[in-house]
Enzyme design. Structure first.
Site, PDB file in Angstrom:
ATOM      1  CD  GLU A 114       8.220   2.387  10.106  1.00  0.00           C
ATOM      2  OE1 GLU A 114       7.955   1.298  10.614  1.00  0.00           O
ATOM      3  OE2 GLU A 114       9.389   2.771   9.934  1.00  0.00           O
ATOM      4  CE  LYS A 138      16.367  12.424   5.456  1.00  0.00           C
ATOM      5  NZ  LYS A 138      17.054  13.268   6.473  1.00  0.00           N
ATOM      6  N   GLY A 145       0.837  -1.202   0.000  1.00  0.00           N
ATOM      7  CA  GLY A 145       0.000   0.000   0.000  1.00  0.00           C
ATOM      8  C   GLY A 145       0.862   1.237   0.000  1.00  0.00           C
TER       9      GLY A 145
END
Ligand code: FES
Ligand code: FES
Lengths: 737, 169
Positions: free
Chosen positions: A696, A692, A473
Site C-alpha cells: 500500500e 515490512k 496479485g
C-alpha cells in the site's frame, strides 16, 4: 511440531542475509505466472462443479425502509427457476476486514440503495438474470434517510480514541511566521478489482465447500459460519487465486451467504457472481473525506502546529471509519496538534477498507498542505519535509523503528533532477502544454499479524509450504517459495507453495500490507524448526548448518537431503504473533514521489509524463513483485489525483457511476514508464525476516505529487479532488488573456 | 435454444444454448474454457478479449449465436503453461500482471494488436495515418488502453509487449 514466536524483541540476526541459496530479494519470476498467462489459474467462478446452477442477487431500489412483498410466485411459475431466496440470514452489508463474525443480516430492512434483498436461482445465468430483473418487490420507505455528509441535518459522531488535542494549535497559528489553513475534499473510491466477487457453494450433508474470491480466509470462514449458524469445522473455503481485492474482499460479502443458503435449500451447487454494478453497490466504498488542515511554522520552516480534522461517512452502526489521520500522527513534528475524525451517518453503500485506508487520502492531502507551506515559507518542498522529520515521536514517548524517510527524499530528488525544477508556477511551457514538477512524501503504518504456515520437507528432498494465506496479485506464491528455498537450501523448482485453502494452517490474510511479512515470518519459523531437526540428524548445531542446492552439511553442504532424510519427512508449523515491538516502537514505511506533468493550456487536460517513487519498506523479499506493488500504488495515485470519483445522487444516495465506463480508473495510456527505487533496509523490530509491508505504500501520498506538479505547471491549487479539466480550465493562463 | 458451431482454437464445438448467451459465457460456462475472463460484461474492461476471425473483440459484447462457423482463438489456444507463446513468456519475465485476472485479455489483445500494427493500422497517437505503425511505447499504450488492469501492471505490460513485438519483427 510448532515453532512459535511472539515479536516481543527485535530480531537482529538478519538470518536471511546469510543463506547461500540467495533467492530472497531477487527478482524471481512468480511461480504462478505460467498458469496466469495461459488462463489456467482457477479463479472463483472457474471451478468445474457438476450440476451447478446460477444465482443472481436482486438489489433494493429504495434507500431506507422495509421490503413488504417479494412476488416470488410469479417467477417461480417458470420451471427453470429453482428458488427465490429471501432468508433472514442473507447479508445486508459486507463484513468489515477482520470482523470474524457475521455483518448485519436480514434483507427485509433496507439501509442503502443497491442493497441485496433476494437471490433468484435458475438453471442458467441468463434465466436467473432475466427473472431477477423481473422480480417485483414491494417496499415501505422511511423518509428520514441521510445522503449528504456535509448537510446540517446529518447525524455525526466522533470516535473517542481518535481525537487529539495537544498544546494550543490556535495560539501556534496566531504566532507563526507562516501558516496554511485550508479545506480539502477527496471523493469516494471503489476498489474495482478486475475479478467481480463470486462464490460457488456446494454441500455434502452438513459439510459446506465454498469456492470464492476472498482476501482473508482465516476470518472469512468464521464470518460465514456465524452467518449460517453452523460450525466453522463444517466449512472449507478455497481461494487459491484471487483476481484482485484491494480491500473489497477482506470481509465476507453477500454472494457467499446467498450461495450457501440457496445450495442447501435446493440441494444443488449454486454459483453467485456479482455484476460489476453490484460490486460497486454492495461491496465496500472508500469514504469521501472533508479535511481541514492547519500548519504553522517559524521562519525556519519547522512546524510549531499541525491540525488535521476530518469528516468521513459510513452507514449507521458501522464501527469502521476511514482513518484519515493515521500517518499524520507520527510523520511530522509540531508541538501543538489537533487531529480528529468525525463520522457522518449516511444511507450510502457501506464504507470500508480500500487500498491503504487512511493514508491513501490522508497523506494525499497532508502532502498538498506541506507543498503550500513550502511555497508560503519560500523553502524547497524536499528541504521543508526534511526539517520536519521529528527525532522524538510528537505524541507518544516511543522511538521509531527503522525509518528511511530522509534517504528516500534525497535519493528521489537526486534521481529526478529536482534541483533543475523551476520553482515559479506556470513558468515552463512546451507548445500548448504547461509543464510542472511536484513531489510528496510517502508514509504508511506497518503491521504484523498473527500467522501460521506449515512447511514439509519431503523425503525426496523437496518441500511444500501450506497456509490459507492468499495471493491477490501481491506475490505470495513467489515470496513464500523464496523464503523456504533459502532457509532449506533448495532451488525454486523444489518448493511448492499451496495457498488459499482453509484446511491449511491459518495465515494472516491479505490486507493492510501485513501479508508478506507475517506469512513470510511463519514460513521462516517453520523452516528454522526443520533446520534444527536436520541438524540433529547430522549431530551438529543448527547455526552451523549450511544448506544449498538440495544438500546439507556443516561448514559446507556435502550430503544430499534425500540421503540425510533416509525416507523420512520433516514438517513443522511456524507461528508468529505480534508483540511488544509493535507497541513500543512506531513502525512505518516511508518513501517519496516525484512527478512531471503536462497540463494542456487550452483544454486543462493533465498528462503524467514522468513519475518516480523511492521506498523504504524493510527487507524486500522479491524485487520484481515489490516493484509491481509500487507501480500499482502509484498508478492508483494517478487515478486518485485525476479521474477517480464515486458520484452519489444526493436525492437517494445511489452511486451514479457504478461501472467501469463511468468510474474512471487509469488506463494504459494514462501511465508513463514509472520508475521505482527500493532502498536497502532491514527493520529488526518489524518481523523476524526484517521485512515490512509494501503493498500500500505506493499510494500513500502519490496523488499529491501529481497535484503539486499541476500547481507548479499552472499556479492552480485543486483542493477538491480529482483534478479534472473543469477545475483547471478557468485558471489557465490562456483563458485569462 | 440456438444451435451454433464455434471453431475454438482449431476445434469445432457444437453449442446448444439460449440465444441470450454471450460468446464470453459460451466459452466460460458451456465449453469450459475459463481462461477468458469476465470483468464487467459490458464492454468496458477488455478482460474478455478473444480473437475472432483474426480480430480482437470483447466477447461479452457479442452473442454466441452470431458466430456460427467462426474461428475463435482464446488464451488456451495461444499457449499452455509448459508451452508459452513468446508474448506469454515475456509477460512472466516482465511481471506484466499481478492478480492475473486481466492477463488473458491483455495477451489476446496484444497478440492481435501486434498484427494490426504490422498491417499498418494507425492509432489515435500515430503521427501518420498511412505510414507503417512503429510500436513505440506510446503506440503500445494507446492500442492497449481498452484492456484495463486494476493491479496497474501497465509499465510492465508495455515492457513485455515491446520485447515480444521486437523479437517477432
Ligand atoms: S467483460 Fe467484456 S469488456 Fe469487460
Ligand atoms: S493483473 Fe490484476 S487486473 Fe491486471
Amino acid at each position: 511440531m510448532n515453532a512459535h514466536r511472539k515479536m516481543d524483541k527485535p530480531d537482529t540476526r538478519n538470518r536471511l542475509d546469510d543463506m547461500s541459496q540467495g533467492l530472497v530479494g531477487t527478482a524471481m519470476d512468480r511461480p504462478d505466472g505460467p498458469l496466469k498467462v495461459s488462463g489456467q489459474a482457477t479463479y472463483a467462478h472457474e471451478w468445474e462443479v457438476p450440476d451447478m446452477v446460477h444465482g443472481v442477487l436482486v438489489r433494493a431500489t429504495i434507500s431506507k425502509g422495509r421490503v413488504t412483498d417479494v412476488a416470488s410466485d410469479e417467477i417461480l411459475a417458470d420451471d427453470a427457476i429453482h428458488a427465490v431466496i429471501t432468508d433472514d440470514r442473507l447479508l445486508r452489508r459486507p463484513a468489515q476486514g477482520g470482523a470474524n463474525e457475521a455483518p448485519p443480516q436480514g434483507s427485509k430492512q433496507v439501509d442503502y440503495f443497491g442493497q441485496p434483498i433476494a437471490l433468484v436461482v435458475a438453471d442458467t445465468f441468463e434465466q436467473a438474470r432475466h427473472a431477477a430483473n423481473n422480480l417485483k418487490i414491494g417496499y415501505e420507505t422511511e423518509g428520514n434517510a441521510a445522503f449528504d455528509p456535509e448537510a446540517a441535518a446529518t447525524e455525526t459522531d466522533k470516535p473517542e480514541d481518535d481525537q487529539l488535542d495537544q498544546g494550543d494549535l490556535d495560539q501556534a497559528m496566531r504566532n507563526a511566521a507562516f501558516t496554511v489553513d485550508q479545506v480539502y475534499r477527496t471523493p469516494g473510491h471503489n476498489s474495482a478489482a478486475m475479478e467481480p466477487h463470486c462464490a460457488i457453494a456446494s454441500w455434502e450433508g452438513d459439510k459446506l465447500t465454498l469456492r470464492g474470491s476472498y482476501q482473508m480466509l482465516n476470518f472469512n470462514i468464521n464470518e460465514l459460519a456465524d452467518a449460517l449458524h453452523i460450525s466453522a469445522d463444517n466449512i472449507r473455503m478455497l481461494s487459491p487465486f484471487v483476481g484482485g481485492g484491494f480491500g473489497s474482499k477482506l470481509g465476507l460479502s453477500p454472494e457467499a451467504v446467498a450461495a450457501a443458503i440457496a445450495a442447501k435449500e435446493i440441494g444443488l451447487p449454486v454459483c453467485v457472481t456479482l455484476s460489476r454494478q453490484q460490486v460497486f453497490e454492495t461491496t465496500m466504498r472508500r469514504s469521501e473525506t472533508h479535511q481541514h488542515v492547519r500548519l504553522s511554522c517559524g521562519e525556519d520552516g519547522v512546524l510549531t502546529g499541525l491540525g488535521h480534522e476530518c469528516l468521513v461517512s459510513n452507514l449507521p452502526g458501522e464501527e469502521f471509519y476511514e482513518p484519515v489521520t493515521q500517518a499524520t500522527h507520527f510523520l511530522y513534528g509540531g508541538k501543538n496538534r489537533k487531529l480528529g475524525i468525525e463520522v457522518a451517518r449516511l444511507n450510502r453503500t457501506c464504507g470500508g477498507s480500500v487500498r491503504a485506508p487512511g493514508e491513501a487520502v490522508g497523506m494525499q492531502v497532508l502532502e498538498n498542505a506541506m507543498d503550500e507551506l513550502a511555497e508560503a515559507a519560500g523553502i524547497d518542498p524536499v528541504e521543508l519535509r526534511k526539517r520536519n522529520i521529528p527525532e522524538q515521536h510528537p505524541e507518544k514517548d516511543i522511538p521509531y523503528s527503522s525509518r528511511r524517510f530522509t534517504e528516500a527524499l534525497d535519493e528521489g530528488a537526486k534521481r529526478f533532477g529536482w534541483d533543475k525544477r523551476n520553482a515559479k508556477p506556470g513558468n515552463l511551457r512546451e507548445g500548448d502544454w504547461l509543464i510542472g514538477h511536484g513531489m510528496a512524501g510517502a508514509a504508511r503504518i506497518n503491521i504484523l499479524s498473527e500467522a501460521k504456515a506449515k512447511v514439509t520437507l519431503l523425503a525426496n528432498g523437496s518441500a511444500v509450504v501450506e497456509t490459507d494465506m492468499t495471493d491477490i496479485g501481491t506475490g505470495t506464491y513467489a515470496i513464500l517459495t523464496q523464503i523456504a528455498c533459502d532457509m532449506l537450501g533448495l532451488p525454486a523448482d523444489k518448493v511448492e507453495t499451496k495457498l488459499g485453502d482453509t484446511d491449511f494452517p491459518a495465515g494472516p490474510g491479505s490486507g493492510g500490507s501485513w501479508g508478506a511479512s507475517s506469512s513470510g515470518s511463519a514460513v521462516f519459523l517453520a523452516c528454522e524448526e526443520i533446520r534444527r531437526k536436520l541438524a540433529d540428524k547430522l549431530g551438529s548445531d543448527e547455526r552451523d548448518l549450511e544448506l544449498a542446492d538440495g544438500k546439507a552439511g556443516t561448514g559446507e553442504p556435502a550430503q544430499s537431503l534425500a540421503v540425510i532424510l533416509d525416507g523420512e519427512e520433516i514438517s513443522a508449523i511456524g507461528h508468529i504473533e505480534p508483540g511488544k515491538t509493535l507497541e513500543d516502537w512506531q513502525q512505518a514505511t516511508y518513501g517519496s514521489y516525484f512527478a512531471e506533468v503536462a497540463v494542456n493550456a487550452i483544454t486543462g487536460e493533465t498528462r503524467v509524463k514522468r513519475m518516480l517513487g523511492v521506498f523504504g519498506a524493510g527487507r524486500i523479499l522479491n524485487e520484481k513483485t515489490a516493484t509491481s506493488q509500487c507501480y500499482g500504488g502509484m498508478i492508483w495515485g494517478i487515478g486518485s489525483a485525476l479521474t477517480e470519483e464515486l458520484a452519489f445522487d444526493n436525492r437517494d444516495g445511489h452511486i451514479v457511476n457504478h461501472d467501469l465506463a463511468e468510474y474512471h480508473i487509469p488506463v494504459n495510456l494514462d501511465v508513463p514508464q514509472i520508475e521505482v527505487v527500493l532502498l536497502k533496509e532491514r527493520d529488526e523490530f518489524a518481523s523476524p525476516i526484517q521485512a515490512k509491508g509494501i503493498g500500500e505504500l505506493g499510494i500513500c501520498g502519490a496523488a499529491a505529487a501529481v497535484t503539486n506538479a499541476i500547481y507548479n505547471a499552472t499556479g492552480i491549487r485543486v483542493r477538491d479532488y480529482p483534478a479534472t479539466l473543469d477545475k483547471l480550465l478557468e485558471g489557465l493562463p490562456d483563458q485569462q488573456q | 435454444m440456438e444451435s451454433t458451431e464455434l471453431v475454438v482454437n482449431g476445434k469445432a464445438h457444437k453449442l446448444e444454448a439460449d440465444s441470450r448467451v454471450t460468446l464470453l459465457d459460451a466459452l466460460r460456462n458451456h465449453l469450459g474454457l475459463t481462461g477468458t475472463k469476465k470483468g464487467c460484461d459490458h464492454g468496458q474492461c477488455g478482460a474478455c478479449t478473444v480473437i475472432v476471425e483474426g480480430r480482437r473483440v470483447n466477447s461479452c459484447l457479442t452473442l454466441a449465436c452470431m458466430h456460427d462457423g467462426d474461428e475463435i482463438t482464446t488464451i488456451e489456444g495461444i499457449g499452455q503453461p509448459y508451452n508459452l507463446s513468446a508474448l506469454q513468456s515475456a509477460f512472466v519475465a516482465h511481471d506484466g500482471f499481478q492478480c492475473g485476472y486481466c492477463t488473458p485479455g491483455q495477451i489476446c489483445s496484444a497478440t492481435a494488436m501486434i498484427e494490426e500494427a504490422r498491417a499498418g493500422w494507425p492509432s489515435f497517437v500515430s503521427d501518420d495515418l498511412d505510414g507503417p505503425a512503429e510500436l513505440s511505447d506510446e503506440e503500445i499504450s494507446e492500442r492497449m488502453s481498452g484492456n484495463l488492469c486494476r493491479c496497474a501492471a501497465y509499465p510492465n505490460i508495455v515492457n513485455a509487449i515491446r520485447q515480444a513485438a521486437g523479437e517477432q519483427s
